[in-house]
Scaffold this motif. Structure first.
Motif, PDB file in Angstrom:
ATOM      1  N   ALA A 156       5.499  -4.844   7.742  1.00  0.00           N
ATOM      2  CA  ALA A 156       5.581  -4.002   8.941  1.00  0.00           C
ATOM      3  C   ALA A 156       4.225  -3.669   9.552  1.00  0.00           C
ATOM      4  CB  ALA A 156       6.329  -2.708   8.610  1.00  0.00           C
ATOM      5  N   ARG A 157       3.189  -3.596   8.742  1.00  0.00           N
ATOM      6  CA  ARG A 157       1.870  -3.180   9.261  1.00  0.00           C
ATOM      7  C   ARG A 157       1.147  -4.388   9.850  1.00  0.00           C
ATOM      8  NH1 ARG A 157       0.830   1.958   7.736  1.00  0.00           N
ATOM      9  NH2 ARG A 157       1.899   2.746   5.852  1.00  0.00           N
ATOM     10  N   ARG A 158       0.802  -4.285  11.124  1.00  0.00           N
ATOM     11  CA  ARG A 158       0.103  -5.391  11.787  1.00  0.00           C
ATOM     12  C   ARG A 158      -1.265  -5.644  11.179  1.00  0.00           C
ATOM     13  NH1 ARG A 158       2.616  -2.610  15.981  1.00  0.00           N
ATOM     14  NH2 ARG A 158       0.756  -1.331  16.301  1.00  0.00           N
ATOM     15  N   GLY A 161      -1.871  -4.760   4.519  1.00  0.00           N
ATOM     16  CA  GLY A 161      -1.867  -3.673   3.542  1.00  0.00           C
ATOM     17  C   GLY A 161      -1.804  -4.216   2.136  1.00  0.00           C
ATOM     18  N   THR A 162      -1.653  -3.313   1.177  1.00  0.00           N
ATOM     19  CA  THR A 162      -1.721  -3.716  -0.228  1.00  0.00           C
ATOM     20  C   THR A 162      -0.617  -4.689  -0.622  1.00  0.00           C
ATOM     21  OG1 THR A 162      -0.460  -1.719  -0.796  1.00  0.00           O
ATOM     22  CG2 THR A 162      -2.856  -1.586  -0.955  1.00  0.00           C
ATOM     23  N   THR A 223       7.036  -2.358   3.687  1.00  0.00           N
ATOM     24  CA  THR A 223       5.689  -2.101   3.193  1.00  0.00           C
ATOM     25  C   THR A 223       5.780  -1.958   1.673  1.00  0.00           C
ATOM     26  OG1 THR A 223       5.885   0.310   3.321  1.00  0.00           O
ATOM     27  CG2 THR A 223       5.102  -0.841   5.317  1.00  0.00           C
ATOM     28  N   GLY A 224       4.644  -1.777   1.034  1.00  0.00           N
ATOM     29  CA  GLY A 224       4.664  -1.543  -0.401  1.00  0.00           C
ATOM     30  C   GLY A 224       5.438  -0.284  -0.751  1.00  0.00           C
ATOM     31  N   ASP A 225       5.342   0.746   0.090  1.00  0.00           N
ATOM     32  CA  ASP A 225       6.089   1.979  -0.156  1.00  0.00           C
ATOM     33  C   ASP A 225       7.589   1.731  -0.113  1.00  0.00           C
ATOM     34  OD1 ASP A 225       3.909   3.686  -0.511  1.00  0.00           O
ATOM     35  OD2 ASP A 225       3.714   4.079   1.634  1.00  0.00           O
ATOM     36  N   VAL A 226       8.029   0.921   0.825  1.00  0.00           N
ATOM     37  CA  VAL A 226       9.459   0.618   0.927  1.00  0.00           C
ATOM     38  C   VAL A 226       9.937  -0.145  -0.309  1.00  0.00           C
ATOM     39  CG1 VAL A 226      11.210  -0.653   2.225  1.00  0.00           C
ATOM     40  CG2 VAL A 226       9.459   0.646   3.447  1.00  0.00           C
ATOM     41  N   LEU A 227       9.139  -1.092  -0.768  1.00  0.00           N
ATOM     42  CA  LEU A 227       9.510  -1.840  -1.973  1.00  0.00           C
ATOM     43  C   LEU A 227       9.598  -0.898  -3.173  1.00  0.00           C
ATOM     44  CD1 LEU A 227       7.337  -5.082  -1.606  1.00  0.00           C
ATOM     45  CD2 LEU A 227       9.720  -4.719  -0.934  1.00  0.00           C
TER      46      LEU A 227
END
Length: 248
Positions: A156-158, A161-162, A223-227
């Motif tokens: 999601a982040r253009r 990210g990690t 994102t990593g948070d969503v995972l």
């Protein structure tokens, strides 16, 4: 290929692992369910050890604590960030800005309390019913759904990210390999009745699908948070499914 296992262990746990990381982070996705199996045995083993004192409430707490320590609380942190962002943000950019903030807001705090409480209640029941296999199954499926979401949705982040390296190279091959290993593990863990492994997979897939749909609508991808949040929710739902099966 084994470098992917090294990366998976270093990403999903605090376990010390010698060797080099994989050149492509996505290569580690093949190993996510296996790492989940290892973590699941450690968590279930912790619960079993403390159950020798015949105190299921404290044994459930110890198993939960083991999961947090083994993973550095990474997925719980993701669940808190997602709750803050999804419920506190007004648009995709605002939601991702909130999710990136290391501070935990009111939605995140409520999500953590409720999630911990649900998992503790279910673990008490599973331990009292000798449902150790279901504990392991929940942790395995929680890591498998991360592979599914990484392969199904864009990052999601253009700006990246990690977790962008994991998502960018994820594909159907990772999902197929993970599914074969996960099904084999579940059949060995919960051989009878035969529909129990299927129920576990269905519960995990339904939960991850809901998370994926919400994430696509809220921020346009994962994102990593969503995972991490999906992992925590799937773990709780599979454990709840197991407790209900054992009570029936």
């Amino acid at each position: 290929m084994l470098n992917g296992l090294v990366t998976a262990l270093r990403t999903l746990s605090v376990l010390p692992v010698p060797g080099r990381d994989a050149q492509r982070f996505s290569d580690s996705l093949y190993w996510f369910p296996l790492v989940g199996l290892l973590l699941g045995f450690l968590e279930a083993g912790t619960g079993w050890l403390f159950m020798r004192a015949d105190w299921p409430e404290f044994a459930a707490f110890a198993a939960l604590l083991a999961g947090v320590v083994l993973t550095r609380g990474m997925h719980m942190d993701g669940a808190a960030d997602v709750a803050d962002g999804f419920f506190g943000g007004r648009n995709p950019d605002d939601r991702m800005r909130i999710m990136k903030d290391p501070a935990v807001g009111s939605f995140g705090a409520m999500a953590l309390v409720l999630l911990f409480l649900l998992k503790w209640i279910v673990l008490v029941r599973l331990l009292a019913l000798d449902g150790y296999a279901w504990i392991v199954a929940g942790v395995v499926l929680a890591r498998f759904v991360q592979v599914c979401l990484a392969a199904a949705l864009p990052y999601a982040r253009r700006e990246g990210g990690t977790a962008s390296g994991f998502v960018a190279g994820a594909g159907g091959g990772h999902v197929a390999a993970g599914l074969l290993f996960t099904l084999a593990a579940l059949i060995l863990l919960i051989p009878f009745p035969l529909h129990y492994p299927l129920l576990a997979v269905m519960a995990a897939c339904a939960t991850s699908m809901l998370v994926g749909l919400a994430s696509q609508r809220k921020i346009g991808g994962v994102t990593g948070d969503v995972l991490g949040a999906s992992s925590e929710l799937v773990e709780a739902v599979v454990w709840l499914t197991g407790a209900l099966c054992l009570l029936s």
